[in-house]
Design an enzyme around this catalytic site. Structure first.
Site, PDB file in Angstrom:
ATOM      1  N   THR A 183       0.873  -1.351  -0.101  1.00  0.00           N
ATOM      2  CA  THR A 183      -0.057  -0.047  -0.006  1.00  0.00           C
ATOM      3  C   THR A 183       1.043   1.067  -0.037  1.00  0.00           C
ATOM      4  O   THR A 183       1.857   1.092   0.536  1.00  0.00           O
ATOM      5  CB  THR A 183      -0.920   0.059   1.247  1.00  0.00           C
ATOM      6  OG1 THR A 183      -0.058   0.135   2.550  1.00  0.00           O
ATOM      7  CG2 THR A 183      -1.931  -1.262   1.348  1.00  0.00           C
ATOM      8  N   GLU A 327      -5.385  -2.849  -1.775  1.00  0.00           N
ATOM      9  CA  GLU A 327      -6.172  -4.068  -0.986  1.00  0.00           C
ATOM     10  C   GLU A 327      -7.447  -4.667  -2.004  1.00  0.00           C
ATOM     11  O   GLU A 327      -7.733  -6.018  -1.750  1.00  0.00           O
ATOM     12  CB  GLU A 327      -6.770  -3.820   0.101  1.00  0.00           C
ATOM     13  CG  GLU A 327      -5.659  -3.483   1.247  1.00  0.00           C
ATOM     14  CD  GLU A 327      -5.396  -1.952   1.604  1.00  0.00           C
ATOM     15  OE1 GLU A 327      -5.306  -1.307   0.440  1.00  0.00           O
ATOM     16  OE2 GLU A 327      -4.999  -1.517   2.579  1.00  0.00           O
ATOM     17  N   LYS A 437     -13.322  16.259  13.539  1.00  0.00           N
ATOM     18  CA  LYS A 437     -14.386  16.137  14.600  1.00  0.00           C
ATOM     19  C   LYS A 437     -14.428  17.687  15.461  1.00  0.00           C
ATOM     20  O   LYS A 437     -13.708  18.018  16.257  1.00  0.00           O
ATOM     21  CB  LYS A 437     -14.186  15.068  15.551  1.00  0.00           C
ATOM     22  CG  LYS A 437     -15.506  14.788  16.286  1.00  0.00           C
ATOM     23  CD  LYS A 437     -15.402  13.627  16.794  1.00  0.00           C
ATOM     24  CE  LYS A 437     -16.755  13.159  17.473  1.00  0.00           C
ATOM     25  NZ  LYS A 437     -16.946  11.892  17.950  1.00  0.00           N
ATOM     26  N   TRP A 442     -19.041  15.715  12.834  1.00  0.00           N
ATOM     27  CA  TRP A 442     -18.115  15.511  11.946  1.00  0.00           C
ATOM     28  C   TRP A 442     -18.045  16.611  10.614  1.00  0.00           C
ATOM     29  O   TRP A 442     -19.149  16.662  10.449  1.00  0.00           O
ATOM     30  CB  TRP A 442     -18.224  13.879  11.383  1.00  0.00           C
ATOM     31  CG  TRP A 442     -17.957  12.770  12.095  1.00  0.00           C
ATOM     32  CD1 TRP A 442     -18.971  12.178  12.798  1.00  0.00           C
ATOM     33  CD2 TRP A 442     -16.735  12.350  12.751  1.00  0.00           C
ATOM     34  NE1 TRP A 442     -18.485  11.302  13.522  1.00  0.00           N
ATOM     35  CE2 TRP A 442     -17.145  11.434  13.576  1.00  0.00           C
ATOM     36  CE3 TRP A 442     -15.399  12.867  12.753  1.00  0.00           C
ATOM     37  CZ2 TRP A 442     -16.283  10.629  14.428  1.00  0.00           C
ATOM     38  CZ3 TRP A 442     -14.325  12.305  13.356  1.00  0.00           C
ATOM     39  CH2 TRP A 442     -14.756  11.045  14.150  1.00  0.00           C
TER      40      TRP A 442
HETATM   41  P1  ADP Z   1      -3.082   4.498   0.369  1.00  0.00           P
HETATM   42  O1  ADP Z   1      -4.175   3.995   1.223  1.00  0.00           O
HETATM   43  O2  ADP Z   1      -1.774   4.466   1.040  1.00  0.00           O
HETATM   44  O3  ADP Z   1      -3.617   5.986  -0.214  1.00  0.00           O
HETATM   45  P2  ADP Z   1      -4.080   3.181  -2.037  1.00  0.00           P
HETATM   46  O4  ADP Z   1      -3.520   3.801  -3.197  1.00  0.00           O
HETATM   47  O5  ADP Z   1      -4.382   1.679  -1.945  1.00  0.00           O
HETATM   48  O6  ADP Z   1      -2.974   3.470  -0.867  1.00  0.00           O
HETATM   49  O7  ADP Z   1      -5.286   4.064  -1.722  1.00  0.00           O
HETATM   50  C1  ADP Z   1      -6.585   3.831  -1.351  1.00  0.00           C
HETATM   51  C2  ADP Z   1      -7.389   4.985  -0.986  1.00  0.00           C
HETATM   52  O8  ADP Z   1      -7.548   5.902  -1.942  1.00  0.00           O
HETATM   53  C3  ADP Z   1      -8.699   4.527  -0.417  1.00  0.00           C
HETATM   54  O9  ADP Z   1      -8.712   3.985   0.539  1.00  0.00           O
HETATM   55  C4  ADP Z   1      -9.373   5.988  -0.885  1.00  0.00           C
HETATM   56  O10 ADP Z   1      -9.306   6.703   0.677  1.00  0.00           O
HETATM   57  C5  ADP Z   1      -8.637   6.563  -1.564  1.00  0.00           C
HETATM   58  N1  ADP Z   1      -9.545   6.711  -3.343  1.00  0.00           N
HETATM   59  C6  ADP Z   1      -9.537   5.711  -4.043  1.00  0.00           C
HETATM   60  N2  ADP Z   1     -10.268   6.020  -4.987  1.00  0.00           N
HETATM   61  C7  ADP Z   1     -10.918   7.119  -4.531  1.00  0.00           C
HETATM   62  C8  ADP Z   1     -11.898   7.961  -4.838  1.00  0.00           C
HETATM   63  N3  ADP Z   1     -12.370   7.942  -6.246  1.00  0.00           N
HETATM   64  N4  ADP Z   1     -12.378   9.035  -4.129  1.00  0.00           N
HETATM   65  C9  ADP Z   1     -11.924   9.517  -3.111  1.00  0.00           C
HETATM   66  N5  ADP Z   1     -10.943   8.507  -2.571  1.00  0.00           N
HETATM   67  C10 ADP Z   1     -10.529   7.663  -3.066  1.00  0.00           C
END
Ligand code: ADP
Length: 540
Positions: A183, A327, A437, A442
């Site tokens: 990740t 994931e 918060k 929120w």
């Molecule tokens: P990291 O968690 O380190 O950023 P990832 O690349 O796996 O690594 O990112 C996943 C996260 O990216 C998601 O959990 C979400 O928060 C964000 N994300 C992905 N696509 C979107 C989207 N279309 N809109 C908002 N957030 C998004």
């Protein structure tokens, strides 16, 4: 009673053989320093098999980690298939990580070989003394690269030269590990996700679904998302399976090169994080390109600002928002509305496109109240943590003792906060760690950012929570003015613009103007850095 259908194993080898047999004349194009590199799937498949022979010859065994440290190129695509199809595991390393994180990941995975692009040799050299598991470096470049620190090393072309062009692929079980990605660590330390042949196979079918990315043989696909980031959202795997023409940007991801490449190769589908498309939109305001072949841009990784969707609409470009994580392979949900419809007000259409959308077939979800743990109603208001499960969703991290906290009762806890409308469309409100918060209520930092980015003088905006003695936390906004408005926009002006749009207590305490929002290794706004700098009093 059991069904009587064959227990056919879903492996990447099937996709490889299809590409070899049916799409041998289709092209793979890579942007380079000089002339673009062109070849066909036929040559690609031969070279991938030579590569498998070379790896086999040096003793790569089943399940062994073969890592890459490279840009989106044809050689990387050869590795994408050769390594898993021979039974080993491809580990794509993020080239933008800090040295300590990089060394940690290489050691955690136990990588045996690293394939590194020539121009990235100096970056990898920084960790050379910290990665004892690595026994060989293979350097990918059009000229030999000298390196004293990455040893022993061999040039890619020398490595595969003289090897036979057909490889007798083993019959693999579908749950064999195929690829590994960490990740990107936006909110915590990187964790290893291990994809199986089956998960990549099924995910590729999802990418091909009409309500997925509808990727087909008719497409010319340009994955701008790096191949080291969640398998470039699975587009390279799916493109080979479907037989799409593939265009790879190499290391050139500035808007000008991207627009020129799209125009020249008549790209039909591309994919990238919002920052890429914010850059493209600014360019299209100044220069004209013929992007008429483009049927859609896939965008995700962070919330896609409504202003960006609308701006591209004005240029006749359709953006399709998708949501996912490393994931989740990563495609999990896709926004509805592939084309704009005459009979629906534009505002409503933009609202729908600004949502993260509907889960693909195969992906289940629920949204769970953060405090009570109960599922929230689908009323488009009640929010909670988004949890997902399905055949291409991780069930554990590699080598990680904290896995249990992330995978509750067969669900992946995403750490994203969402609302669901009565049609089951999901809209992300924030990440659990980024919500503000204030006075027990929120505030969505993402919604504030989207609205601030709707201001005509603002290019990018990012909102963080700062500690507050009275309210516990308050939102603070950072904004980057568009080039023509540097020094010509005030905090009060932005707050005035927000006032009619959000509740009074949502208004940020201040809007601080900065030159650029710090970005993570995959181009997302890096709130960790902003928070740290705020704490140090560097930017207030
Ligand atoms: P990291 O968690 O380190 O950023 P990832 O690349 O796996 O690594 O990112 C996943 C996260 O990216 C998601 O959990 C979400 O928060 C964000 N994300 C992905 N696509 C979107 C989207 N279309 N809109 C908002 N957030 C998004």
């Amino acid at each position: 009673m059991q069904g009587l259908m064959m227990d056919y194993q879903l492996t990447l080898t099937h996709a490889f053989r299809r590409a070899e047999r049916y799409f041998s004349r289709k092209e793979i194009v890579t942007q380079t320093d000089g002339e673009p590199h062109h070849y066909t799937y036929k040559e690609w498949s031969k070279r991938a098999q030579q590569l498998a022979h070379a790896l086999h010859k040096i003793g790569v065994v089943d399940g062994e980690r073969v890592a890459t440290f490279g840009w989106n190129t044809y050689r990387h695509l050869e590795l994408y298939y050769a390594v898993p199809c021979m039974g080993a595991m491809l580990h794509t390393l993020n080239i933008r990580l800090f040295a300590e994180q990089l060394a940690y990941i290489i050691n955690d995975a136990g990588d045996k070989i690293i394939f590194v692009d020539g121009d990235l040799v100096p970056v990898l050299e920084k960790v050379a003394h910290q990665i004892p598991t690595v026994k060989l470096f293979v350097i990918m470049g059009n000229a030999p690269y000298a390196t004293e620190k990455l040893q022993p090393s061999v040039d890619y072309e020398t490595f595969i030269a003289d090897q036979p062009t057909t490889y007798d692929w083993p019959e693999l079980a579908e749950d064999t590990a195929a690829a590994m990605c960490y990740t990107s660590g936006t909110t915590a330390n990187p964790k290893g996700v291990i994809y199986s042949h089956r998960s990549i196979f099924l995910h590729s079918m999802g990418v091909g679904l009409a309500d997925g990315a509808a990727l087909s043989e008719n497409d010319t696909v340009l994955p701008i998302v790096p191949m080291f980031h969640a398998n470039a959202w699975g587009f390279p795997h799916a493109a080979v399976m479907m037989g799409s023409k593939v265009v790879l940007p190499g290391r050139f991801m500035d808007p000008l090169r991207i627009a020129a490449l799209m125009q020249k190769e008549r790209v039909t589908l591309s994919s990238g994080v919002p920052t890429i498309w914010i850059g493209l939109l600014s360019l299209l305001d100044k220069e004209q390109f013929d992007l008429s072949a483009l049927r859609a841009i896939f965008c995700g990784g962070s919330a896609v600002p409504r202003a960006l969707i609308e701006g591209l609409y004005r240029k006749n470009i359709i953006i399709v928002q998708a949501w996912g994580m490393t994931e989740t392979s990563p495609l999990a949900s896709v926004a509805k509305l592939r084309s704009y419809q005459q009979d629906l007000p534009l505002d409503e259409q933009l609202d729908i496109k600004a949502k993260q959308g509907t889960m693909l077939p195969g992906v289940d979800f629920r949204v769970v109240d953060i405090e009570s743990g109960n599922e929230v109603p689908w009323d488009n208001q009640s929010f909670g943590e988004l949890q997902v499960r399905g055949p291409w969703i991780a069930r554990a991290y590699y080598n990680d003792s904290e896995s249990d906290a992330k995978f509750a009762d067969g669900w992946l806890r995403t750490g994203d906060v969402a609302v669901v409308d009565s049609d089951g469309m999901v809209q992300l409100v924030d990440r659990t760690k980024d919500l503000v918060k204030s006075g027990g209520e929120w505030i969505s930092s993402v919604e504030l950012e989207g609205r601030i980015m709707g201001h005509p003088k603002v290019l990018e905006a990012c909102v963080i929570a700062i500690p507050d003695p009275q309210w516990s936390e308050r939102p603070l906004a950072y904004a980057v003015p568009k080039p023509d408005f540097v020094g010509k926009v005030t905090s009060e002006e932005i707050l005035e613009f927000l006032r009619p749009q959000v509740a009074k207590w949502w208004l940020p305490d201040n809007v601080v103007f900065i030159d650029a929002i710090p970005k993570t290794s995959v181009g997302k706004f890096d709130k960790k850095v902003l928070r740290a700098q705020h704490e140090l009093g560097n930017i207030v």
